[in-house]
Each structure stands twice: as structure tokens, then as C-alpha cells.
Write a protein that holds these residues in place. Structure first.
Motif, PDB file in Angstrom:
ATOM      1  N   GLY A   1       0.830  -1.190   0.000  1.00  0.00           N
ATOM      2  CA  GLY A   1       0.000   0.000   0.000  1.00  0.00           C
ATOM      3  C   GLY A   1       0.863   1.237   0.000  1.00  0.00           C
ATOM      4  N   ILE A   2       0.443   2.228  -0.767  1.00  0.00           N
ATOM      5  CA  ILE A   2       1.198   3.479  -0.845  1.00  0.00           C
ATOM      6  C   ILE A   2       0.857   4.346   0.372  1.00  0.00           C
ATOM      7  CG2 ILE A   2      -0.559   4.577  -2.291  1.00  0.00           C
ATOM      8  CD1 ILE A   2       1.719   6.022  -3.745  1.00  0.00           C
TER       9      ILE A   2
ATOM     10  N   PRO B   1      -0.854  10.146   0.194  1.00  0.00           N
ATOM     11  CA  PRO B   1      -2.100  10.333  -0.564  1.00  0.00           C
ATOM     12  C   PRO B   1      -1.919  11.189  -1.813  1.00  0.00           C
ATOM     13  CG  PRO B   1      -2.490  10.629   1.789  1.00  0.00           C
ATOM     14  CD  PRO B   1      -0.998  10.558   1.597  1.00  0.00           C
TER      15      PRO B   1
ATOM     16  N   HIS C   1      -0.286   9.072  -4.387  1.00  0.00           N
ATOM     17  CA  HIS C   1      -1.286   8.078  -4.787  1.00  0.00           C
ATOM     18  C   HIS C   1      -2.239   8.665  -5.821  1.00  0.00           C
ATOM     19  CE1 HIS C   1      -5.304   6.109  -4.178  1.00  0.00           C
ATOM     20  NE2 HIS C   1      -4.553   5.028  -4.337  1.00  0.00           N
TER      21      HIS C   1
ATOM     22  N   ALA D   1      -2.638   7.535  -9.679  1.00  0.00           N
ATOM     23  CA  ALA D   1      -3.961   7.059 -10.094  1.00  0.00           C
ATOM     24  C   ALA D   1      -4.384   7.720 -11.398  1.00  0.00           C
ATOM     25  CB  ALA D   1      -4.983   7.334  -8.995  1.00  0.00           C
TER      26      ALA D   1
ATOM     27  N   HIS E   1       0.467   0.266  -6.649  1.00  0.00           N
ATOM     28  CA  HIS E   1       0.174   1.522  -5.951  1.00  0.00           C
ATOM     29  C   HIS E   1      -1.304   1.897  -6.060  1.00  0.00           C
ATOM     30  CE1 HIS E   1       1.711   2.466 -10.087  1.00  0.00           C
ATOM     31  NE2 HIS E   1       0.554   3.093 -10.132  1.00  0.00           N
ATOM     32  N   LYS E   2      -2.146   0.944  -6.440  1.00  0.00           N
ATOM     33  CA  LYS E   2      -3.566   1.230  -6.627  1.00  0.00           C
ATOM     34  C   LYS E   2      -4.241   1.662  -5.330  1.00  0.00           C
ATOM     35  CE  LYS E   2      -6.388  -2.266  -7.095  1.00  0.00           C
ATOM     36  NZ  LYS E   2      -7.405  -2.076  -6.015  1.00  0.00           N
ATOM     37  N   ASP E   3      -3.781   1.105  -4.205  1.00  0.00           N
ATOM     38  CA  ASP E   3      -4.458   1.352  -2.930  1.00  0.00           C
ATOM     39  C   ASP E   3      -3.533   2.032  -1.936  1.00  0.00           C
ATOM     40  OD1 ASP E   3      -6.995   0.077  -3.495  1.00  0.00           O
ATOM     41  OD2 ASP E   3      -5.918  -1.832  -3.418  1.00  0.00           O
ATOM     42  N   LEU E   4      -4.124   2.880  -1.112  1.00  0.00           N
ATOM     43  CA  LEU E   4      -3.439   3.367   0.076  1.00  0.00           C
ATOM     44  C   LEU E   4      -3.330   2.220   1.086  1.00  0.00           C
ATOM     45  CD1 LEU E   4      -5.250   6.798   0.393  1.00  0.00           C
ATOM     46  CD2 LEU E   4      -2.794   6.507   0.011  1.00  0.00           C
TER      47      LEU E   4
ATOM     48  N   MET F   1       6.282   2.684   0.425  1.00  0.00           N
ATOM     49  CA  MET F   1       5.131   1.798   0.527  1.00  0.00           C
ATOM     50  C   MET F   1       5.222   0.978   1.810  1.00  0.00           C
ATOM     51  SD  MET F   1       4.769   0.513  -3.436  1.00  0.00           S
ATOM     52  CE  MET F   1       2.980   0.357  -3.352  1.00  0.00           C
TER      53      MET F   1
END
Length: 282
Positions: free
Chosen positions: A158-159, A162, A165, A169, A182-185, A270
């Protein structure tokens, strides 16, 4: 596996991925070996303590280039490593040359035969979802001695930033990338192992329904992971989602990703979450 790991896991579990996708990593076996993260020492220690091998050998399903193999072999574990892609198996043989207790079998787990051997541990690092869903628990149970352990684990990431991110995105959306690492925090993965933003695929329920295993456990380990831009691009280029893109499109998305990373300090921080599932053959 992998893709942005949990998403690729979901696709494999729901039959949306051609099994050939599991072997695209061999195209970049050396890059895969250099770029992929390893596993927490505490995870390896937990597996070995749970398995209590007592000199018995282990079998590894989908060993790749040995990211999980090496820490177990370094602690004296004897391993039979099964790897379906011959290019990955070649790198695996080279990486495990210092360990005479490691044997490499090039082929699919579904076609491999224990030949009367019973193993004290079956492990799979980010590969279990590629095994035939209808047969995998039967095959695992057949390979294990009574009381033998199953250890399945994945490395979702998770990154942490924000702002970064959001910028990444935008790149992914522009190029139609839906399952990058890196799709999700980090917050999307909750606090417990297998809590992956509501995605299916964590093996506990399936294993419990099978009924041939007991003493089920789920454990999470957390590490901070920093990638500079070049290393992160190498990591992305080793993932099946990126390997399946046309070469010119892959180069463009990686170049756009690099520009974002360089504009945010030249890298990405990450959280590496090593999620472990354990069970024991009845």
C-alpha cells in the motif's frame, strides 16, 4: 503472481485469467529476480516453528526465482521447488546452487507426483491462486505427511502518500491500468491478514470448507519499503499486468509513471504487508 497482487489474485480466483498469464514472468526472469521484494524474517521463522519439520523436507509450489526459497534454504530446510516456467526455473537453479538440499522441478504442481514421499511442509509464496481451484487442497493433502503444514503467503503493498497516490492514479486511469501495486493506500488493507479491500481469495474459508485441515491461523507482518524510480519501474515491468501490454504502450505508461515519481522526490514509499495463512493436515 502477480499483478497488483490482491487484484490479480481475485481475477485468478474468479477464473478471469488464462493460466498462461502465470508464466509471463519468465519473459523477464532476471528483472523479476532483481525487482521483487522478499519476505520478512519473522514470517519465515513463524512458518518453521509452526511446521516443526524435524528433518522432514518441504515442497514449494510456484517457486519462481527463489524469493521465498532462499531464506528457508539458508536455515537448512530441504526443499523440492516446483516452478512451471522453465525460464524462471533456470534462474531458481542458479540462485539455489549454494544449497545442496534444494531440488528444482520444472513443471506444474497439478502434474507433479510426490512418488511416495510425504512432506512436512507445503509452501506457496504469491502463487497459490494460480493452482487449479478444484484440486489444490486435495493435491496439498496428498503431498503432506499427517500433521504436515501448509503455509501460503502474499506481499500486498500500500502506498503511504495520498498526494502521490492521486497523481499515480491519474496515470493509471489514462492508460487503463486497474491493478497496479500503488492502486491502494495502505489503509485499504485494514489491520488483519487477508483484509484486502473486500477482495475475495484469502484461503481460510476455502480451506475450512475442505475439512482435511485443522489449526488454521492468519498472521500479518509489516515492513516499510522504499523504491527509487528505476527500481520501481523494474518492479512494475516484472508484473503480469504490465507484461501483457503492447511494448509501446508499456513503455509509455512506465515513462509517465517515472515522471510522477521524479516530481515527488524520485521514488515511492510503501508499506509491504506479508500476509501468512497456516493450516495443518489432519
Amino acid at each position: 503472481m502477480t499483478t497488483g497482487e490482491p487484484e490479480g489474485m481475485r481475477m485468478a480466483e474468479q477464473g478471469q485469467v488464462d493460466p498462461a498469464r502465470s508464466q509471463v514472468f519468465g519473459e523477464v526472469a532476471e528483472l523479476y529476480d532483481a525487482a521483487r521484494p522478499g519476505y520478512a524474517d519473522a514470517l519465515v521463522a513463524e512458518v518453521l516453528a509452526y511446521a516443526a519439520l524435524g528433518g522432514r523436507a518441504a515442497v514449494e509450489v510456484g517457486a519462481g526465482t527463489g524469493k521465498a526459497t532462499l531464506p528457508f534454504a539458508a536455515l537448512g530446510t530441504r526443499l523440492v521447488c516446483i516452478e512451471p516456467d522453465p525460464r524462471m526455473a533456470e534462474v531458481l537453479r542458479r540462485n539455489t546452487e549454494p544449497y545442496p538440499g534444494v531440488r528444482v522441478h520444472a513443471g506444474r504442481f497439478e502434474e507433479w507426483q510426490p512418488d511416495g514421499r510425504s512432506f512436512g511442509l507445503l509452501l506457496a509464496a504469491m502463487s497459490w491462486h494460480w493452482v487449479d481451484q478444484q484440486r489444490r487442497w486435495e493435491l496439498a493433502h496428498a503431498a503432506l505427511a499427517p500433521g504436515g503444514a501448509v503455509a501460503l503467503f502474499w506481499n500486498p503493498q500500500g502506498i503511504r502518500d495520498p498526494e502521490l497516490h492521486a497523481a499515480l492514479a491519474e496515470v493509471d486511469h489514462r492508460h487503463g491500468i486497474t491493478d497496479s501495486p500503488h492502486k491502494d493506500l495502505t489503509s485499504a488493507y485494514g489491520e488483519e491478514a487477508g483484509n484486502w479491500a473486500g477482495l475475495p481469495g484469502w484461503p481460510e474459508d476455502e480451506c475450512r470448507r475442505d475439512g482435511r485441515f485443522t489449526d488454521l491461523r492468519s498472521v500479518r507482518y509489516r515492513q516499510q519499503q522504499h523504491y527509487d524510480t528505476d527500481r520501481y519501474l523494474g518492479y512494475l515491468a516484472s508484473l503480469s499486468r504490465y507484461r501483457l501490454l503492447a511494448p509501446d504502450r508499456r513503455e509509455q505508461v512506465l515513462a509517465d509513471t517515472a515522471r510522477v515519481l521524479d516530481a515527488h522526490g524520485g521514488g515511492i514509499d510503501m508499506d509491504l504487508l506479508s500476509d501468512l495463512f497456516l493450516a495443518r493436515a489432519r
